[in-house]
Design an enzyme around this catalytic site. Sequence first.
Site, mmCIF file in Angstrom:
data_model
loop_
_atom_site.group_PDB
_atom_site.id
_atom_site.type_symbol
_atom_site.label_atom_id
_atom_site.label_comp_id
_atom_site.label_asym_id
_atom_site.label_seq_id
_atom_site.Cartn_x
_atom_site.Cartn_y
_atom_site.Cartn_z
ATOM 1 C CG ASP A 143 -9.747 2.413 -0.104
ATOM 2 O OD1 ASP A 143 -9.040 1.272 -0.559
ATOM 3 O OD2 ASP A 143 -8.924 3.174 0.759
ATOM 4 C CG ASP B 126 -2.182 0.579 1.160
ATOM 5 O OD1 ASP B 126 -2.181 1.384 0.102
ATOM 6 O OD2 ASP B 126 -3.171 0.496 1.710
#
Length: 736
Positions: free
Chosen positions: A536, A466
């Site tokens: 997301d 990430d």
Amino acid sequence: MKSGKGLLLLLLLCAVRIPCPGEKILHLGTSTTSLVLDARKGGELKFVYYGAKVEPDDLNAILSAGVPYSDAYQAYGKYPDEETPLWVVHSDGNMTTRLVVRDVVTETAGGSTVTVIRTGDDIYPFDVNVCYRTYTDSEVIETWVEITNREKADVVLNRFDSVCLPIHKGDVWTSHLSVGIMGEAGLVEEPLLQGTMSIRNKDGVRNSLNSHSEIMFSLDGRPDERHGATIGAALCYSGNYELAVDTYWGRYHQFRAGICPDNSSYRLAPGEKFVTPPVALTFSLEGKGGVSRNFHRWGRNHVLRHGNMPRKVLLNSWEGVYFDINEEKIVSMMKDAAALGGELFVMDDGWFGGKYRRNDDSSALGDWVADRRKLPGGLKALTDSAAVAGIGFGLWIEPEMADISSELYEKHPDWIIKAKGRDIVAGRGGSQVVLDFSNPKVRDYAVKAIDRILKENPRIEYIKWDSNSGIYMHGSQHLPSDRMSHLHIEWHRGLEDVFRRVRELHPDIVMQACGAGGGRVNWGVLRYFDEFWTSDITDALQRIYIQWGTSHFYPAIAMASHISASPNHQTHRPAPVKFRADVAMSGRLGLELQPADMTDEEMAVCRQAVADYKSVRNTIQMGDLYRLVSPFDRKNVASLMYVSPEKNDAVLFWFRTEPFAGQILPLVKLDGLDRDRMYRVTELNRIDDTPLPFEGKSFSGAFLMNYGLDIPYRHDVPEERKSDFSSRVLHLEAKD
Ligand code: GLA
């Protein structure tokens, strides 16, 4: 001075040049496309043609008829009113450059041929290689530039695009992806008008959060999925970029793409070589759909890690438990994942920390050791439990970052991005900072941190990598002051160095690129990764739009798409599990919820969806995508399908996007099938009490493509399970 209409006309005429016999005409091509350049020794490199394959006779006829020429890659100087891909200040302050062809060399190895057109300044020892790579099995041509300074002192590069492609004017439209109103990858389609159109990203770290570095040009008017000459271009780079189209005088739009030069002028030292990132170009006469399929095939065969290996169905812990991780919960999630048919479990953020704890997003980044208060048996106990559950194990990590509240920062405050004398500007959680990857010591730390985790836990088979911060202040504590403008470029060279070294050490590990959602969706990054986290936003309805946009340039095999809880955590929209599962099945299927909170119905539908997905995943992940009805066209329905390369197997997805009572939805015409074969239709992930009218029946490819299927809009389920959502997944198998 050039001015006035007369002079403009004169210049237009000057731009039309006819090559003399014996000139070096380079015909680079793929099986269906041609790129033609005039690379006469001593002359400027000229663009002649890019488009559908031309046969030698036609090419000779075109050349002798007189083609309008345009510069293929020229530098600032001759016509200061024109935009150029290269702008250089020579060591003596001369701001002009004139590149002429020196020679052309080609090298063929491993299914691809690299053609290097060696150009250089006609009075300075300054070299520019314009490079093209073609493949025997792909319709993509990669192009990049190598710039070498052989002068006695630094040369300053102020602009250094990877490509300059003239596109003939007409009714040319662009399709590109922006954050728009739909989250990541919102599809934007607009005509090219006068002036400069520019798409930039200056995040510094993740470059696809706000806009993407890919674009299509529909040359025959409004973008169409099936028809029309269409060019696609993708800048393969992880950092700041600019794609620009200059539309001024002359016959051509000039398309340029490269590293964003803003605040990044580059001092090229004597003897140093600057290599730009490649741009992947492709062309199709089958509209946007053809261009997408070209990118997907090239990506799977030549870029993506393990591009032809089916991806596992996984359960990710993030939306299920967020930071609230402990051993008992994780072990029970793994068991539930396995019971659902999942093949891999990924433990997301929240698992690490020592002196500083990771109970929220404000601390511990950089301290990559399991938090024993949450996980008494460490990672080892978890990977052992995963093995017992018969499921693989994956881990979230964010190696480019630190928190100010971390042991890493305490030890190495000089390792973070920060301007001299200024306060730190922290990102997420008021604490997150970016590590300075221009510093080799910092890169060594990151490689070692990942390597240690993977060596100590050999059962880890997947990493979610990430990146949740941009560069919020320009400044390196490592770079010398006269190289401070190199920060963005050096940081991404450093990042690529880390990616490469991790890959050398762990070639088989599956890695997902994530950047605060879909911030790392780029072909430059995917050279090292197997897939990306698309967004997301996991709301199924919104995902139809996000995945539709993303599919223009990226294949389903790489597009992580998870079933999440209802109501959705971002939009708070409730949606039946069937709809959530069907949308997720149209990409790389996964789940992202707490199975312990699922209802029996949710469990049953998900179990079925996972089993059905496994039966068709080869077609979804390796097949050719045909987008049939766009959600952006607001026809209240969206539909797409995947067809196996042999055209013997296909999977159709159909989603109702806006329900109204009494509405009539359009018939969906299928695509990509063999007209002469018969296909048997079976509904997958079925929830209806009665089968579809065409269940088990066979239709010819011609009928399915000419007329289509009249798909029932509503589900035949008991009253209490009725909702305003409806969706279908149909499997089509050729009968022979
Ligand atoms: C980012 C990612 C999410 C999740 C969180 C964890 O936002 O996009 O999927 O991993 O970080 O903090």
